[in-house]
Design a protein around this motif. Sequence first.
Motif, PDB file in Angstrom:
ATOM      1  N   LYS A  89      19.181  18.630  11.906  1.00 40.20           N
ATOM      2  CA  LYS A  89      18.379  19.100  10.769  1.00 40.20           C
ATOM      3  C   LYS A  89      17.724  17.966   9.975  1.00 40.20           C
ATOM      4  O   LYS A  89      17.084  18.212   8.963  1.00 40.20           O
ATOM      5  CB  LYS A  89      19.255  19.931   9.834  1.00 40.20           C
ATOM      6  N   THR A  90      17.879  16.727  10.418  1.00 37.33           N
ATOM      7  CA  THR A  90      17.230  15.615   9.737  1.00 37.33           C
ATOM      8  C   THR A  90      15.735  15.881   9.640  1.00 37.33           C
ATOM      9  O   THR A  90      15.077  16.178  10.636  1.00 37.33           O
ATOM     10  CB  THR A  90      17.490  14.302  10.499  1.00 37.33           C
ATOM     11  N   HIS A  91      15.163  15.753   8.429  1.00 35.64           N
ATOM     12  CA  HIS A  91      13.782  16.189   8.247  1.00 35.64           C
ATOM     13  C   HIS A  91      13.070  15.384   7.158  1.00 35.64           C
ATOM     14  O   HIS A  91      13.684  14.670   6.366  1.00 35.64           O
ATOM     15  CB  HIS A  91      13.736  17.679   7.877  1.00 35.64           C
ATOM     16  N   PHE A  92      11.734  15.502   7.160  1.00 35.62           N
ATOM     17  CA  PHE A  92      10.876  14.945   6.122  1.00 35.62           C
ATOM     18  C   PHE A  92      10.591  16.019   5.073  1.00 35.62           C
ATOM     19  O   PHE A  92      10.450  17.190   5.405  1.00 35.62           O
ATOM     20  CB  PHE A  92       9.531  14.490   6.698  1.00 35.62           C
ATOM     21  N   VAL A  93      10.487  15.562   3.820  1.00 32.09           N
ATOM     22  CA  VAL A  93      10.006  16.426   2.737  1.00 32.09           C
ATOM     23  C   VAL A  93       8.876  15.699   2.025  1.00 32.09           C
ATOM     24  O   VAL A  93       8.691  14.487   2.196  1.00 32.09           O
ATOM     25  CB  VAL A  93      11.129  16.778   1.738  1.00 32.09           C
ATOM     26  N   GLU A  94       8.132  16.444   1.224  1.00 34.70           N
ATOM     27  CA  GLU A  94       7.027  15.857   0.470  1.00 34.70           C
ATOM     28  C   GLU A  94       7.485  15.534  -0.947  1.00 34.70           C
ATOM     29  O   GLU A  94       8.107  16.356  -1.622  1.00 34.70           O
ATOM     30  CB  GLU A  94       5.840  16.826   0.428  1.00 34.70           C
ATOM     31  N   THR A  95       7.187  14.316  -1.401  1.00 32.64           N
ATOM     32  CA  THR A  95       7.518  13.938  -2.770  1.00 32.64           C
ATOM     33  C   THR A  95       6.420  14.435  -3.717  1.00 32.64           C
ATOM     34  O   THR A  95       5.378  14.926  -3.283  1.00 32.64           O
ATOM     35  CB  THR A  95       7.645  12.412  -2.910  1.00 32.64           C
ATOM     36  N   ASP A  96       6.649  14.265  -5.009  1.00 35.73           N
ATOM     37  CA  ASP A  96       5.659  14.679  -6.006  1.00 35.73           C
ATOM     38  C   ASP A  96       4.360  13.899  -5.868  1.00 35.73           C
ATOM     39  O   ASP A  96       3.305  14.363  -6.298  1.00 35.73           O
ATOM     40  CB  ASP A  96       6.222  14.480  -7.427  1.00 35.73           C
ATOM     41  N   THR A  97       4.436  12.715  -5.273  1.00 38.60           N
ATOM     42  CA  THR A  97       3.246  11.883  -5.087  1.00 38.60           C
ATOM     43  C   THR A  97       2.613  12.064  -3.708  1.00 38.60           C
ATOM     44  O   THR A  97       1.673  11.351  -3.354  1.00 38.60           O
ATOM     45  CB  THR A  97       3.596  10.404  -5.296  1.00 38.60           C
ATOM     46  N   GLY A 128       0.830  -1.200   0.000  1.00 42.50           N
ATOM     47  CA  GLY A 128       0.000   0.000   0.000  1.00 42.50           C
ATOM     48  C   GLY A 128       0.868   1.255   0.000  1.00 42.50           C
ATOM     49  O   GLY A 128       2.092   1.194  -0.104  1.00 42.50           O
ATOM     50  N   GLN A 129       0.221   2.395   0.148  1.00 46.76           N
ATOM     51  CA  GLN A 129       0.934   3.668   0.114  1.00 46.76           C
ATOM     52  C   GLN A 129       1.758   3.872   1.390  1.00 46.76           C
ATOM     53  O   GLN A 129       1.289   3.564   2.488  1.00 46.76           O
ATOM     54  CB  GLN A 129      -0.058   4.827  -0.026  1.00 46.76           C
ATOM     55  N   PRO A 130       2.983   4.369   1.260  1.00 51.54           N
ATOM     56  CA  PRO A 130       3.766   4.680   2.461  1.00 51.54           C
ATOM     57  C   PRO A 130       3.189   5.890   3.187  1.00 51.54           C
ATOM     58  O   PRO A 130       2.248   6.535   2.693  1.00 51.54           O
ATOM     59  CB  PRO A 130       5.159   4.979   1.900  1.00 51.54           C
ATOM     60  N   MET A 131       3.729   6.191   4.334  1.00 48.31           N
ATOM     61  CA  MET A 131       3.273   7.328   5.125  1.00 48.31           C
ATOM     62  C   MET A 131       3.330   8.606   4.289  1.00 48.31           C
ATOM     63  O   MET A 131       4.310   8.862   3.586  1.00 48.31           O
ATOM     64  CB  MET A 131       4.164   7.456   6.357  1.00 48.31           C
ATOM     65  N   SER A 132       2.272   9.386   4.362  1.00 50.30           N
ATOM     66  CA  SER A 132       2.202  10.618   3.576  1.00 50.30           C
ATOM     67  C   SER A 132       2.782  11.801   4.351  1.00 50.30           C
ATOM     68  O   SER A 132       2.873  11.775   5.582  1.00 50.30           O
ATOM     69  CB  SER A 132       0.748  10.920   3.200  1.00 50.30           C
ATOM     70  N   PHE A 133       3.160  12.808   3.611  1.00 52.89           N
ATOM     71  CA  PHE A 133       3.688  14.012   4.253  1.00 52.89           C
ATOM     72  C   PHE A 133       2.589  14.708   5.056  1.00 52.89           C
ATOM     73  O   PHE A 133       2.851  15.298   6.113  1.00 52.89           O
ATOM     74  CB  PHE A 133       4.253  14.957   3.189  1.00 52.89           C
TER      75      PHE A 133
END
Length: 267
Positions: free
Chosen positions: A189-197, A139-144
């Motif tokens: 500064k380790t961080h999450f970003v949002e992908t195009d999907t 299924g879909q991974p965790m979303s931003f």
Amino acid sequence: MLRSICIACTLLVSNVFAQDDKNLSSLTRFDSNLNLNVHSQMDIRDVRIGDNVLGQALNLINKNGEVQYISGGNRSEKVDIIFRQAYLESELLQTLSLLFDKDLGFVNQVSLTYRIASRYLDILPVYNKTVDQAIIKYGQPMSFKQVQEMTQDKGDKVRLSAFVAKLPHKAEIADLIKGYFKYLQVTPKTHFVETDTGHALLLTGFRQCYFWPLNEFEELLSLCSFQPSSGNMKGQGITLTLRNFAIQNKIEHFELEQQQPEIEITF
């Protein structure tokens, strides 16, 4: 001619048994009938957390896997089994690593790493295909958006430290879950970003990871690699790793219950 074929067959069969005997000797101390009766919901190549490592190693060998490495002799905690398939003018190597507790032999982590035998081939197509296949199976991974909602941070970058602070607090396994994510925090500064999907991609040092959490992070699948721009993706490959913190906790308690009582010796 027939005699030559028979001799070759005999040598092949002897080598197969010799390889199994040599590489599985440190696993045969486990009882293949011992069952934890608790298994993870997800699997990698039909292996789940909580499985008996001896039985699974034998199953994987029967599926044409090659026993590559067992660490530490009679106190081993890891077995690597490799699968090969043709890829362009080279080979795609899939190394399935089973980590297990050294006293009873229950699998407590499963990792599958993809590498190309030739360093001259671009591994990015393999990475993209791996992500696609992981989405098909899990299924879909965790979303931003999920990360933003957990942390109440609407920025385009969400610090991992803010995410860790908001992780669910399940008393028995909270420290295990938080400890894992803190291990990934290589810099403040380790961080999450949002992908195009719309997926959440963790950028930590030169690495990047997607996550599939179940039951409030009780079970966690991760897909990690070096970032394509780092130049190390080819050498390190792409690794899919399954963890189940609740079952890991049960294995630890099971070990404690099985310990022999202290022997009192008097003179």
